[in-house]
Design an enzyme around this catalytic site. Sequence first.
Site, PDB file in Angstrom:
ATOM      1  CD  GLU A   7      33.921  20.176   9.884  1.00 57.15           C
ATOM      2  OE1 GLU A   7      34.231  19.741   8.746  1.00 57.15           O
ATOM      3  OE2 GLU A   7      35.182  20.823  10.448  1.00 57.15           O
ATOM      4  CD  GLU A  23      34.192  18.466   2.623  1.00 51.21           C
ATOM      5  OE1 GLU A  23      33.332  17.685   2.965  1.00 51.21           O
ATOM      6  OE2 GLU A  23      35.371  18.724   3.114  1.00 51.21           O
ATOM      7  CE  LYS A  44      35.660  18.402  -1.577  1.00 52.77           C
ATOM      8  NZ  LYS A  44      35.548  17.167  -2.294  1.00 52.77           N
ATOM      9  CG  ASP A  45      42.072  21.933  -1.134  1.00 55.21           C
ATOM     10  OD1 ASP A  45      41.455  21.114  -0.563  1.00 55.21           O
ATOM     11  OD2 ASP A  45      42.911  22.183  -2.068  1.00 55.21           O
TER      12      ASP A  45
END
Length: 164
Positions: A70, A77, A95-96
């Site tokens: 995470e 990001e 980002k995906d």
Amino acid sequence: MSMSKYGFSALGRSFTAALRGFCHCVKTQRNMRIHLVAAFHVLALSGFYRFSKAEYGLLLITCALVMGCEAVNTAVEVLADGFCPRRDPTAGLAKDIAAGAVLVCAFFAAVVGVLLFWNLAAFGRMAGFFARYPWALLVPAATLTAGLVWAMGAPGNSIKKRKL
């Protein structure tokens, strides 16, 4: 004796920077807060189980992997948003992909959780404990409620999120 770039003060600065990055994730990322709340409750629930050291190690590594992934997702990001101020398909794809990595880790963490926690004897110990001390149900109910309110609350994010 002077402190070189490899001395204790440099080590302290790198730990400070790492802590600052972790705090940024906790402050700005709802999913990181959800992972923390889940890890807290999973570790608290583990008290009803008779896990071996290896099982506890697996549980801790699994929690760390999800939260670490995470944090890397957040870094991707931030970089994508910083280097691509306008909508950019490549930045959006990066980002995906980073978010997909978190999803994979979270899915397999759930599988590890089922494998470790699906134990009828432990369910019986929990049921017996809460039957003897019904007031003790207030503790997980209160901590879970408070944790979810905290996790789902508005982040103090100064970086504007946009869909790339």
